[in-house]
Structure formats: C-alpha cells, structure tokens
Design an enzyme around this catalytic site. Structure first.
Site, PDB file in Angstrom:
ATOM      1  N   ASP A  66     120.830  -1.623 133.996  1.00  0.00           N
ATOM      2  CA  ASP A  66     120.576  -1.286 132.594  1.00  0.00           C
ATOM      3  C   ASP A  66     120.223  -2.520 131.771  1.00  0.00           C
ATOM      4  O   ASP A  66     120.354  -2.500 130.545  1.00  0.00           O
ATOM      5  CB  ASP A  66     121.791  -0.583 131.981  1.00  0.00           C
ATOM      6  CG  ASP A  66     123.052  -1.443 132.069  1.00  0.00           C
ATOM      7  OD1 ASP A  66     123.024  -2.470 132.753  1.00  0.00           O
ATOM      8  OD2 ASP A  66     124.063  -1.072 131.455  1.00  0.00           O
ATOM      9  N   LYS A  71     137.944  -4.407 126.837  1.00  0.00           N
ATOM     10  CA  LYS A  71     136.518  -4.294 127.150  1.00  0.00           C
ATOM     11  C   LYS A  71     136.274  -3.727 128.540  1.00  0.00           C
ATOM     12  O   LYS A  71     135.496  -2.785 128.717  1.00  0.00           O
ATOM     13  CB  LYS A  71     135.849  -5.668 127.013  1.00  0.00           C
ATOM     14  CG  LYS A  71     134.365  -5.628 127.387  1.00  0.00           C
ATOM     15  CD  LYS A  71     133.705  -6.994 127.284  1.00  0.00           C
ATOM     16  CE  LYS A  71     132.251  -6.898 127.734  1.00  0.00           C
ATOM     17  NZ  LYS A  71     131.566  -8.212 127.664  1.00  0.00           N
ATOM     18  N   ASP A  88     119.463  -5.888 126.978  1.00  0.00           N
ATOM     19  CA  ASP A  88     120.591  -5.227 127.662  1.00  0.00           C
ATOM     20  C   ASP A  88     121.029  -4.008 126.866  1.00  0.00           C
ATOM     21  O   ASP A  88     121.088  -4.031 125.636  1.00  0.00           O
ATOM     22  CB  ASP A  88     121.751  -6.204 127.802  1.00  0.00           C
ATOM     23  CG  ASP A  88     122.754  -5.748 128.865  1.00  0.00           C
ATOM     24  OD1 ASP A  88     122.551  -4.653 129.420  1.00  0.00           O
ATOM     25  OD2 ASP A  88     123.716  -6.478 129.131  1.00  0.00           O
TER      26      ASP A  88
END
Length: 1361
Positions: free
Chosen positions: A1279, A1120, A1051
């Site tokens: 991604d 986050k 990742d």
C-alpha cells in the site's frame, strides 16, 4: 463389477512366460484381485494345459464362488460361458501387451468397449476390432466380441431393474408429501420451493423406464398415506411440523421443516393434559375440564402463532432460494468448476523421470500397476496417460499409444488435445502411415469437440513434436497451416473494460535502451541462466590478504577437490545399489531422479551448499529442501536447453523487444498481447511454455535428504590438519548430525565441524556463489501470458506462492485465461520497471559495513563484536549450582545473540555484494504474488521490498526531470521519512524541510563525519539518499531540469481501515483514515490513543488501580501496532503482547504491572475501535461468522477478487507424515492438504484480513495498469506507491480514481452472491440441516452501509501522502 475384473491369470503361470518372443511379460497381471478358492486351485502344479485343468476343476470350486442355481444344466452352461469369456479375454490381453502390430493394420486408438463413466467406444483409426489381424484371428475375435457384448447387455438389464425398483420406492414415499410439503420443480440442484400441491409434477414420468411405475405408485399410495397424514396433522401444528420432518427424512423430499424443543414440549404437554383429563373424568371435576379447555385454547393459539412464524420463514427462504437459483442459472460471479481435487503430481513426475532416464519400459509398467488398482486409478488424470503416450510417440510406437488409449477409456477419462497430439506425432514418425488412419484420428478429434488449431495453440510441444504432428496432418491435408491469428476475449471485469477497449492514441511506454542494447542484455541473462549459478565478488574482498589466509585458501581448495572426488564415487556406488533394489513396479524409487543430470552436477550442487553453510549449521529439513529444489531447477534448465527452445526463445524475444526499445515504432499493445502475437506467428518449433509436472514437496525433501546423507557419510578430514604436530591423527567427518530444540520441538541439525569452520574463517574467501534464479534479471523478464509462463528465461517460476498447496494451482488452471488478463498485465507492468544502484550511497554503506557496522543504522556488525560465551565446567566443585544455572542461562543468551548476529551479517553481506556486482548495470525484478493477490519480487535478497538499506540503494534506471513541483515533492518525501510532522499539512512539511537545508546539505556532503542529522530519522538511509538528491538538484543550474532517479513514496493512511471504511460507507471511520478531505491529516493512531485515555481517566476516577498506574503512559506509540494490525485479524492475545512490548521499552514503567496493564489497554483499544468504526466491526464480524459456518460445512472459504483472481484459503487440519531415512525420521505436519477438513479457527480468523489484502492488491493492480496507460513509472510496496517526483500528482490522481472505482462496485453484495452460489446451491436435502439454513441466511444478510460519499476521496489530500 464385471466378471472380467474378478478373474485373472492363475498362479500356476507364476514362473512361465505366455509367449517366448514377447517384449513385455505379464507377471503384473497376477496382482489383480482373484477369488481365493479359484486361486488355491490354480496354484496346484498340474501337467497339461492350465486352462483345461481350470475347466475340469471349476465345477468343484464354483460353489464357493458363484451362487447355486436351481437347474444344474443352466449352471453348467453359465460356467462354460464364463470360461469362454475368460479365455477370450486372456488371449486378447496376450495380443495387446505382448505383440506389436504393424502400423499398416490400422490399430484403433480406443478399445471396442465402454469404459467406466466414458462415452461409447469407437474405432477411430482402424475399422477392425482390437487385436484383429493378430493370433486370435477373425473368428476368435468376433467370438470374444459376442461374449463381451452379451455380458454388457446382462449387466445393463440388471442395472435398469435396480433403477426401476429404486424409482418405485422413492416415488411411493414422495407421493405422501405431494399435498402438504414444499416440492421441487427444478431439474437441477437449484431449488424452487412452493407451498402448493404438486401431485401432477410428481406423477409425471421422467423417463421411459420409470413412467409407468411412477404413475401407478402415485395413484395407489396417495389415497392411503395422504388421508392418514391429513388426519394427524390437523390436530396440532407442532405435530404437523414433526410429521413433515419424519416424512421428509424417509422419502428424501426437499422440505424445510421447523423442528426443535418447542415442538417436542407442546406434544408432551398435550399428552400430559389428556392423561390428567382422563384421570379426572371419574371424579367429575368441572374445574379440571375448564383448565383442560383453557390449556387447549392456549395450545391452539401457540400453534397458530408458530404456524404463522413458520410461514413467514418459509416465504423468506423461498425468496432467497429463488435468488440463488437465478444466480446459478445466470452464472453470476466467476465459478470454479467444482471442488478442488488432488493432482497426482507424484505419479506424473515419476513417469517423466523414468522417461527422461531412458527407461520407458519401467515407466510403462509403473503406469499399468497404478491403473490396475482401482483406488489408484481413480486418482489418475489424463495427464499421466499423456506422459506415456508422448514417450511412445517419440519412438514412433503407435501400437502402445493405442493401448494407452485403451487404458484411458477403461479409467473413464476422455482424451484431450495432448492425447491426440501424441497419436498424430506417432503417425508422423512412421515412414508410411496409411492416410485413412490419420483421417480417422482427425475425425475422432473433431467428434470430441476439439480442433486442430486448438491443438497447435494449447499443447506444449518439445523438440520436433510439433513438426511431426504437422507432417501427419499434411499427409491428408497438404494445404493446412496452423492459425497464426491472435484473438483473445477481453477481460470480463467491469473495472478494466474501458482500459482494454478505449485505448485511443495511448502507446506502451518505452525503455531508455535501444533494440541492440536489449538484445545484448538478453544474451547476457541467457548465459547466466544456462550456467545455473552466478559467482560474484564479496564486499569483504577489499580487506588485505595475509600469508596465513593465503595458505588456508590453498588448503581449502585442495580439500574441496578431494571431497568432490569422494562424493562422486559415493554417489555412483549408492545409485548402483538403488538400481539393483528398485525393481518393484508399484512403488516409486529415487533411482530415476538420480539419473536425470550428469553425476558432476549432483556433486556440484552438494559442494555449493557446503560452501554456503554457516558455522551454526542448518536444519536437515531446510538443507534437504534447498538441495532438492536446486536439482529440479537445474533439470528444468537442462530440458529447455535440449528441446531446441533456446533458439526459438531468442527469435521471439528479438521481436518482443520492438515493443520496449526506444528506437522502434510505438504500439498500443500490452507486453502480454505483443508476446502472444509474436509467438503465434512462430508456427514451427517447440513451445516456449513448459508443461512438466512440478515435483511434490515430499519428493524434493526425500531427494535432498539422500544428498545430505552422502555429504555426512563421505566427507572427511584429518583431525590434525590444523595442527600437524599432533601424532594421533584420524579421519573425522566435516559434517555431523545433531539434535536441538526449537521451542518444544526436537529438530535435526546438520552442523559443520569446528575444523571446517576455522579453515573457512581463516581463508577469508572473497567470492560468493548464487543460483541464477535468486539474482535480479539483466533484461526485461518474460511477460506473464498465462499462469505457467513468465518471469525468467529458462528457470521455471510460479505465478503464485503457494507454499506447497496444490489447490491454488488447480483453481487457476480452471479459471478462464481472459479472467486473469488484468492480473497478468499488472504483474508485467511491475516487472518491466527498470532499476539501478545508487553508487554513492552504496559506497558509504559498504565502508561502514567493513568498519564493524552500526546497529543503530541497521548495518549489522561482525560476529567478533558479539558477546563472549561464558565458559565453565559442570563438574567444577568451586561453582555452586545456582551460579552454574546463571552461567548456563548467560551462555544460552550469548549463543542466541551470536547466531542472530551471524544471520543478520550474512543477509547484509549477500545484499551488498549483489548490489556491488550490479552497480554498473540496469536490472529488473520479475514479480509474482501470494494466494491473496499481493505482489512480490521473485529475487529474495536484493529488492525494493527489503529493509531500509536495500530500499535506499535502489533507484529508477530511467531518470526524469524534476519539473516545477518535483523538488518540493522530494523535500516533502524527506520529511515523511524522518517521521516528523505527521499531523501537519504538506505546506508545513515543505517549510520544515526548507528550514533544515543546512543540515540536509551537511548530511549529503559528510554522511559519516558531519553532524549526522540524517541518522535520527525513522528511515535513515533513505533519508540520506534523499538528502543527496536535494543537494544535487539545488546545486544544478536549473533544478526543474535536473534528471532525478529517486523514487518518491505515497503511503496509504492505515490502508486496511480505509478499505473497511469504504466498504461500510462509515462517515466517522472514513474521516479518521483520511478518506474525507480535511485541512490537516487525521492520525487514526492518535485518535485511538485519545479515546483510550478518556476511558483510562474515567476508570482512574472510579479507583481502578491499573488505570491510575498508566497515567501519562498511554500514547500513540503504545497503541499504533495494535491498531494497525487489528484490521488484519490480530486477536486480543496478540494485541496484549504487542502492547506489553511497548510498555517494556518504557524504562520507568513498573514491571510488576506489565501483564495487568497490557491486558487492560488491549481491551480499551478494542472498545475504542468499536466505537469509532462501527461499520468496520459489523463487516468484520460478518466475514468471520460466514467463514466459520462455511468451514464447519467441510469446505474452505473461497472468493473472487473484483479483478477476477480466484482465491481459496489453504488452512486445513494438519496431516502428520514421516519421511524415513538412515539418518533421521523427519516428522512433517502438512496443514494445506485439501483432503483434510478445513481448520475452522484459522479459516474464520484469516478471512477478514485476507479479504482486505485481496482488496488492497486489487487497488494496487488497477493503479499500476492506469499509470502504465498514463506513461507513469510505477512501483509498489503493497500500500505504498512509488514514482518519479514529476509524476507524483498524476499518480495521486490515478490512485484516488481507482479507489473510488473499486469501491463503487457492490463488493459485499457480489461476495454474498458468490458465497451463496458456491455453498448454498447444493443438494436439496441439505435444506433440512439447521446449520445449512443458518449459513444461507447469514450469507444473504449483507451488512448495511452508511452515508459516506466516495467521491470525496478524490478531493482528499492525505488519502495517500
């Protein structure tokens, strides 16, 4: 406008036919615009010839129509000429539309006249003029030609005179600026500014018609105007600038002028100074003279300073414009061929529906009506005319094909390959077509710059159309054969040049199946798509069947049989009523769309939707769209079945699988190349690519609404069917229409009756029915060879998910195919990845699903486990109003919760049931992409982009040994799935996994009854699958030789910020997102949280109350989501909501400070990101400002990815429209209509994230292509890249190399060049607009980059980990 367009048939013929033996009547001609006075005279009933009456009464009515002439004889002669032309035109129309000339008379394809904007007319098929050989005869035909040519000459002469007059005026005005203003010297709209006088250039003649007037005008006006302008402009630089601006506005000269409040202020100051000086002269004040002289000196200095500043700006704009000119001349970037237009898919789809319903005459009349109205004609394209040509060509009617060529020329359109293919097909169907007709057609084809080989290669043929065209060609060229050679130019992107040219000994990876196995899978998939639906067993079928459930199943089966009969009868009656009322040739009707399929097909689609309806119902809009889409999909499959395409598809696919099968020879060809080569070798038969027009969204919705109305009106059940003891029995509808509110909008809902819901619940049906296009494929999908061909075998699939917007398809069609090769090949690589089900893990999930689920593990419980809805009577006096309000709120929350539980339960039921159906099979996911280039699997329910459950049960079908480091990678992958040790090195993660081996083995052996360590992971089901893989590998004799099917993930570390840091070469930002090598992974979220904590401590020391309240609260988890989404365009408002949600999850945080604390933290997060990622903010601001100015200019933002994929943002101002039905008026807001102005807010906010998304999709595609070349199995979730454990190191190497290669390109500079060429090479007059100049300067000002070395990415361990 031509006189032929101003006159038409008189109203006196409204009830008569012009010819008794005619097939087509000409009543539609009455709809032409007619002068009011002529129409009044014509409407009077008179005996005798109507044209004689019109000639006799014309002189009395002509005064109101035509201007009075000085000479009466001349006026009479002009009237006579007009009537002669009118009579000849009418007789010619009679010949054209009423009679069918035999083929031997060689009718021409084009008319003997010049259409609007078209090329000069020719006679390609026959040498005679139109209508020759018919009732007109040679003498009358030549007379008509003489009159028509005379009219054209007169019209052209008038146009030339007007043009000469305009040229004189423009030249005389432009000559006043020849000595002072910057002038154009380029022939095209590209600009070349110069400060030198251009008198010679201005006076130079540009054409024969304008040379003399231009030179004379220039010599006469220059001496007068220039001297005055020079005298005025030398007094003050500000007035000079104003004079230039005024002259530029008058003459349209391309001058960049500097206007503004400064110039106006200086002029006013000078006027006031003169007034004061004049007033004080009588007083003889010397002090005032000194002040005046001092002010004059200051004004002179200011004027000189302004003139110098103006010169510097002019020089800068000159250099910038020169660069834009070079880009335009060299064709830098990938152009789009102009602005996007609107494709009239509604007209074409209606024509195709009429033709398919065997009503060609209705389609022909509809096209004529569209053609006769100028506004509608201008919206038509060649495709609409080709549709009718092909319909008549299939019937061998060459005369009507020739007439449509006439209409095509009148519309100012040029025939394309499809037009000539229809003409040749009609000639091939004629028994003995003369050879000179075919030769003339082929000559005209070549004269238009087209070729026969291009026709057979590009035109989409159906059934025997190609054979008929080839038959006509063989009549004059017996030895001709279509070229079967496959040669395509290479992709133009420099990123993949070596990939296509330097293949070496690399061969395409084989699938673990034999050629016979792939053929068997192909036949199985083909049978499913031909059936259009797939019926599977539900995972709930294991439950025991009670006697009551058995009775309910029998009752439900009986009711469905009755309902289907009622729907069939109602459908036929309603369609017959539509047929009797759909005689209007201008408006479209649903009637032809209701004749495309068998009647049972329509009722079957309605019954299928009834089976899948939830007890909560569905919105009318959603249900109608689903029904309309199913009808269209079934029609496409039916057309392919009837067009002899299935047989040819089987032949081509059989040859194609030689590339994929493991028992065949290896080849270096890619799937796209191999398929095109095999298809080109199959010269005969229909084309495999479909060219049917997609149905417009409004048509799909209208058709679906019609079917929903039938269901609501005609599906009924007895009210006492569940309780036969009740005596009051009546028929009640099983579906009813209601309204509900979603937010502030009132939405129409279709909800099932509680009786139907109870019967279905008690029956506990064990089967589910799905459309074939939502299921994974049982064979490798068709490779994408173009934007219109690929994916499923028969079901149409779109390469781009547009959401109804047409501009994306138009943009792709205008892009050369070779520019999209890399994109197509990457989609094929993703689609060729074979998958299978992890059976052991699936059994565990199904057992938990049938045992009331588990919300913590994302297995939704049944609705019976939901909260109970409070019941109370609003009229109960024992309940106070306050209690009623509380109960009502609780009831609404309970209903909402039950609805959510049902949706989650049904979604999980679909996914698990499909996985159960495929547990013994291998399957594939065909891929497409959104408008940004991000790829997605087409099957919506079961795919690897789904939740943790669906990702866990999917593994690679091909197994590979773990190898020496494979088991370590599986263990590291397990630790990553737990969410622990994120800031630890890989070795530390491996050591942590080894320390947990006892828990890992216990989880694998006793997943539901053991210690349950895996349940605490962030991705619990994937962690459990990983535990099972580790257990099997460690217990094998040789773990290195253990065959593993588990995908290992790598990742990206906040991938959006990685692309921003690479674009800006930002050293600090690159280090924060692991672009630079570090011994430990850098966690950007923790870094931002630490920076926010520093700001909070500083403010708390200053006494800020909210900062003191947040002590000990700020952490990685709080910031986050905001940090992750800020790169994708989240605003401060959205970020505040995200942080507020995190603060609510903290039980000890005071609720009264939620808003103030979240507002404070979001500002600190944005400030922290601004300090840490300076280059990122500059690039983001540049992209935002560029999009704002571009959208304000009236055009949407458009760019091209480094791989050549054109992208356009479909955000426009909403257009509100209504769809009327007897049930409800649907009010639709369409925000993707390209005719509306762009939505500036959405355009500017979406450009930065969409641009970054296009870059990360490009990186993924490059990685997929080079992994394919390296023989690495590859899958991706945006991604996050997946591969086998043994090939993780190889994939990591490819991933980093392609990231460096991508960002080694001058991406921002190429974007700037493209935007300048696209938006700043317009008309020269735009340079006078301040917004245009501002946009030009902004687009050219590319943000500066830092000093980060991209090569360090190759050494970064945690770039992708």
């Amino acid at each position: 406008m031509s006189l032929l367009r101003l006159c038409a048939f008189p109203r006196c013929l409204s009830g008569r036919a012009l010819l008794d033996t005619s097939v087509f009547r000409v009543s539609h001609a009455r709809r032409r615009p007619v002068c009011h006075t002529v129409r009044e005279a014509a409407e009077r009933s008179r005996a005798g010839n109507p044209w004689t009456f019109q000639r006799q009464n014309f002189s009395a009515r002509a005064r109101a129509v035509f201007p009075r002439a000085a000479d009466g004889r001349k006026r009479t002669r002009e009237q006579s000429v007009l009537l002669d032309v009118l009579e000849a035109r009418i007789q010619q129309l009679q010949c054209d539309f009423l009679l069918e000339p035999p083929p031997s008379q060689a009718p021409p394809l084009r008319p003997p006249q010049q259409g609007r904007g078209g090329a000069p007319a020719r006679l390609p098929v026959g040498g005679q003029p139109r209508g020759a050989g018919g009732p007109l005869g040679k003498e009358q035909a030549s007379r008509w030609m003489e009159k028509l040519n005379k009219e054209k000459r007169v019209t052209n002469t008038k146009l030339q005179r007007i043009q000469q007059k305009n040229t004189k005026t423009l030249t005389s005005k432009t000559s006043t600026l020849t000595s002072k203003t910057p002038t154009l010297t380029s022939k095209t709209p590209t600009l070349t500014l110069t400060s030198k006088p251009t008198t010679k250039t201005t006076s130079k003649p540009t054409s024969k018609t304008t040379s003399k007037p231009t030179s004379k005008t220039t010599s006469k006006t220059t001496s007068k105007t220039t001297s005055k302008a020079t005298t005025k402009s030398t007094k003050n630089p500000a007035s000079k600038a104003r004079m230039m601006a005024e002259a530029g506005r008058e003459a349209g000269a391309e001058a960049i002028v500097r206007t503004g409040p400064e110039a106006d202020t200086k002029v006013k100051t000078k006027v006031k100074t003169k007034a004061r000086a004049g007033g004080g002269a009588g007083g003889g004040g010397g002090q005032r003279k000194a002040e005046v002289s001092r002010e004059a000196g200051q004004q002179k200095e200011a004027g000189q300073h302004e003139e110098a500043s103006w010169d510097r700006e002019l020089e800068g704009l000159q250099e910038l414009q020169a660069q834009i000119n070079q880009l335009a001349e060299a064709g830098a970037g990938v152009g789009t061929g102009g602005e996007q237009g609107h494709s009239p898919t509604a007209v074409r789809s209606y024509l195709e529906a009429c033709v398919a319903a065997l009503d060609v005459n209705v389609a022909h009349r509809f096209l004529l009506e569209q053609h006769r109205r100028l506004k509608r004609r201008n919206m038509l394209t060649t495709a609409e005319y080709n549709t009718m040509m092909r319909a008549w060509a299939k019937r061998g009617n060459l005369g009507n094909v020739r007439r449509i060529f006439t209409l095509l020329d009148e519309a100012g359109l040029k025939p394309d390959l499809g037009s000539y293919a229809a003409a040749l097909e009609a000639m091939g169907r004629i028994t003995s077509c003369p050879a000179h007709i075919i030769l003339r057609c082929l000559s005209q084809l070549e004269g238009d710059g087209l070729s026969l080989d291009g026709m057979f290669r590009k035109v989409m043929f159906k059934q025997d159309e190609k054979d008929m065209v080839l038959k006509a060609v063989h009549a004059v060229q017996p030895n001709y054969q279509p070229s079967s050679s496959f040669t395509q130019p290479l992709c133009s992107s420099p990123l993949v040049k070596d990939f296509y040219t330097q293949r070496g000994e690399a061969s395409y990876p084989k699938l673990p199946f034999s050629h016979a196995e792939l053929q068997r899978k192909f036949r199985q998939q083909l049978s499913e798509e031909q059936a259009c639906t797939v019926t599977i067993q539900s995972v709930e079928s294991s439950k025991p069947v009670t006697p009551h459930a058995s009775r309910m199943r029998e009752l439900l089966c009986e009711l469905r049989s009755q309902w289907q009969s009622s729907l069939l009868l109602a459908f036929r009656e309603t369609r017959q009523a539509l047929a009797s009322s759909s005689h209007h040739h201008l408006k479209t009707s649903l009637y032809p769309y209701l004749c495309l399929l068998q009647d049972q097909d329509y009722t079957g689609i309605m019954m299928q939707s009834l089976r899948g309806m939830s007890p909560q119902g569905d919105s009318l809009h959603s249900l109608a769209r689903s029904l309309g889409t199913q009808v269209h999909s079934k029609l496409c499959v039916q057309d392919r079945n009837h067009s002899r395409m299935v047989h040819k598809l089987g032949q081509v696919y059989q040859e194609y699988t030689h590339l994929l099968a493991q028992d065949t020879e290896s080849s270096s060809s890619l799937p796209r190349e191999h398929w095109c080569r095999v298809e080109a070798a199959q010269a005969s038969g229909p084309s495999l690519q479909g060219d049917d027009a997609p149905w417009p969204p409004m048509l799909v919705l209208e058709l679906g609404t019609f079917l929903v109305e039938l269901m609501v009106k005609h599906l009924q059940v007895r009210s006492n069917i569940l309780n036969p003891q009740q005596t009051d029995s009546k028929m009640v509808p099983i579906l009813y229409h209601m309204y509900t509110f979603r937010s502030v909008k009132q939405v129409g809902f279709i909800k099932p009756h509680p009786i139907l819901s109870q019967i279905q619940l008690d029956a506990m049906e064990t089967t589910l029915t799905f459309d074939s296009y939502v299921m994974p494929m049982l064979c490798p999908p068709l490779p994408w060879t173009s934007t219109r061909s690929g994916g499923y075998l028969l079901t149409p699939a779109k390469i781009m998910r547009t959401g109804g917007a047409a501009q994306h398809e138009v943009l792709l069609d205008r892009t050369p195919t070779q520019s999209l090769h890399a994109v197509l090949d990457s989609l094929n690589q993703l689609g060729n990845c074979a998958w299978r089900v992890n059976q052991h893990l699936l059994d565990v999930i199904i057992s938990l699903f049938n045992d009331r689920g588990n919300e913590k593990l994302a297995v939704p419980p049944p609705v019976s486990e939901g909260p109970e809805v409070p019941r109370f009577s609003p009229r109960d006096p024992a309940v106070s109003p306050a209690q009623k309000a509380i109960l009502k709120t609780q009831a609404n929350k309970a209903k909402k919760r039950l609805s959510e539980m049902h949706s989650l339960r049904v979604s999980a039921l679909y996914k698990l049931s499909i996985a159960l159906h495929l547990r013994e099979q291998v399957f594939w996911f065909p891929h497409n992409m959104d408008f940004r280039g991000r790829t997605y699997p087409i099957p919506p329910h079961l795919n690897h982009l789904g939740s943790d459950v669906t990702r866990a049960i999917l593994v690679f079908a091909e197994g590979r040994p773990l190898g020496p480091r494979g088991l370590d990678w599986v263990k590291i992958h397990l630790v990553n799935l737990t969410g622990l040790k994120k800031r630890c090195s890989l070795q530390e993660r491996l050591d942590h996994a080894n320390s947990l081996m006892e828990d890992i083995l216990d989880s694998a052996d006793h997943p539901l009854t053991g210690r349950g360590w895996w349940m605490e992971a962030e991705e619990p089901w994937q962690a459990l699958g990983c535990c099972m893989e580790i257990a099997n590998a460690t217990r094998s004799p040789d773990p290195a030789q253990y065959i593993s099917h588990l995908p290992v993930h790598q990742d990206g570390s906040c991938n959006g910020l990685q692309h921003y840091a690479a674009l800006g070469r930002d050293v600090v930002g690159a280090t924060s997102v692991n672009l630079a090598p570090c011994p430990l992974p850098q966690d950007v979220y923790s870094s931002v949280a630490q920076q926010v904590e520093v700001f909070r401590c500083r403010d708390a020391a200053r006494g800020v109350q909210v900062a003191q309240v947040l002590e000990g609260v700020v952490g990685r988890r709080v910031v986050k989501q905001t940090v992750m989404t800020v790169v994708y365009g989240v605003t401060r408002y959205g970020g505040r909501l995200q942080i507020e949600k995190r603060l609510r999850e903290a039980e000890d945080f005071p609720r009264e400070y939620l808003w103030e604390a979240s507002h404070y933290l979001v500002h600190q997060v944005f400030n922290s990101l601004k300090e840490m990622f300076t280059g990122t903010r500059e690039i983001q601001d540049w992209l935002t400002d560029s999009a704002r100015l571009i959208s304000k200019s009236g055009r949407p933002v458009e760019w091209v990815t480094p791989l050549g994929l054109p992208i356009i943002q479909p955000y426009h101002r909403p257009r509100h429209t209504q769809l009327n039905s007897t049930m409800q008026t649907l009010c639709l807001s369409i925000n993707y209509d390209a005719k509306q102005r762009p939505d500036t807010m959405k355009q500017k906010n979406a450009f930065p994230p969409n641009f970054i998304h296009s870059l990360d999709s490009t990186h993924m595609m490059l990685t997929a292509l080079h992994c394919c070349r390296a023989g690495v199995t590859f899958a991706s979730v945006h991604d996050c890249f997946w591969t086998h454990a043994i090939t993780v190191d190889t994939m990591n190497k490819v991933c980093r190399e392609q990231f460096v290669a991508l960002h080694s390109q001058p991406i921002l500079q190429e974007l700037s060049n493209f935007l300048l060429k696209k938006y700043c090479s317009g008309l020269p007059s735009d340079l006078k607009k301040p917004d245009y100049r501002r946009m030009m300067l902004l687009l050219a000002k590319v943000p500066q980059t830092g000093d980060f070395d991209l090569q360090k990415v190759k050494e970064s361990t945690f770039f992708f980990s």
